[in-house]
Design an enzyme around this catalytic site. Sequence first.
Site, mmCIF file in Angstrom:
data_model
loop_
_atom_site.group_PDB
_atom_site.id
_atom_site.type_symbol
_atom_site.label_atom_id
_atom_site.label_comp_id
_atom_site.label_asym_id
_atom_site.label_seq_id
_atom_site.Cartn_x
_atom_site.Cartn_y
_atom_site.Cartn_z
ATOM 1 C CE LYS A 1 -4.397 -1.556 1.831
ATOM 2 N NZ LYS A 1 -5.445 -1.053 2.745
ATOM 3 C CE LYS B 1 -6.594 -8.080 -2.068
ATOM 4 N NZ LYS B 1 -6.584 -7.459 -0.512
ATOM 5 C CE LYS C 1 -13.847 -3.897 0.949
ATOM 6 N NZ LYS C 1 -13.171 -3.404 2.420
#
Length: 333
Positions: free
Chosen positions: A111, A194, A197
């Site tokens: 991230k 993956k 969202k």
Amino acid sequence: TPRVFSGIKPSGGLTMGNYLGAIKRFVGMQGDMQTIYCVVDMHAITVWQDPAELAKATREVAAGYLASGLDPAQSILFNQSAVAAHAELGWIFNCVARVGWMNRMTQFKDKAGANAEKVSLGLYAYPALMAADILLYHATHVPVGEDQKQHVELTRDIGKKFNHDFKTDFFPETIPVIDGPATRVMNLRDGTKKMSKSGESDMERINMTDDADQIAKKFKKARTDPDALPDTMEGLKDRPEAKNLVEIYAALDDRSPDDVIAEYAGAGWGKFKPALADLAVAKLSPISTEMARLMDDPAEIDRILANGAVKAREIAEPILQQTYDIVGLLRPA
Ligand code: TYM
């Protein structure tokens, strides 16, 4: 009875990955164990969230839980910020966890990327707050998708270090529960990534708010390869997109992937994809319809969350109090 805790961040909408990898499994654990499920809004703000959107997303995650069969009479459902003890134990765990441990968290590295100097301090400390979420209830079982395994293992390390430092056995050992065919649902356009969202294209994920047409279209357009389906899962070893679709099918239909592949052995995508799309619509659209109905009555969702928070505090408060006592922090009872 063993206690189960898990949580979902209200950062954007829910995906089918959250449903199959988390919510559906959470609902399946109701009854056998004491189940506590949280909308972890304080985790969401480790990255910027628009305030109005955050409140809406919090209710939407709660609606997703309820629409999928979470029963507030059997499970405790609440939002994290409503139980202040999470933040309080989180601080104590910030002082137990080591910087070196945080540096090894792969999700943080992904991230933060090259921008590690600019991310919030909260994003870095996030796994210590997650450990607090779990250990505040002395939960031993934590159902999560594959991507959260490292964080649950860190929870165990934090509990152990606390016990060691303070010469106690206060915090129990926690295990990640990662089972079934859908603990890592992949992106529909790239089977090596993956489903999330935040992926850039909406075509790569199924949102829990998608309608029947959108669901069908996304499965029909999902990336695959030209080959027919083999007769065993072993045959899908190097075909990530194909393997993902078979696993999604299995999870939606409560079957094993071996069973699904046996049924479709030799079939082409022209047969498998429409069958998968029909199955997904049949299983997911009642949930999205119910979510929409619940979202029309935010006051009812807020009432359920508030009730859950009262029950959560009843368990959390004595554990926090004892933790303060162990650490030597004066806290008038
Ligand atoms: P979050 O909000 O990213 O995801 C919620 C749950 O959904 C699972 N999940 C998936 N499972 C399978 N395939 C996917 N593509 C997929 N995407 C997401 C996640 O593994 C997770 O179980 N840090 C956590 C939230 C959290 C938590 C906790 C979890 C905070 N405190 C305490 C358990 C216990 C998170 O960001 O999940």
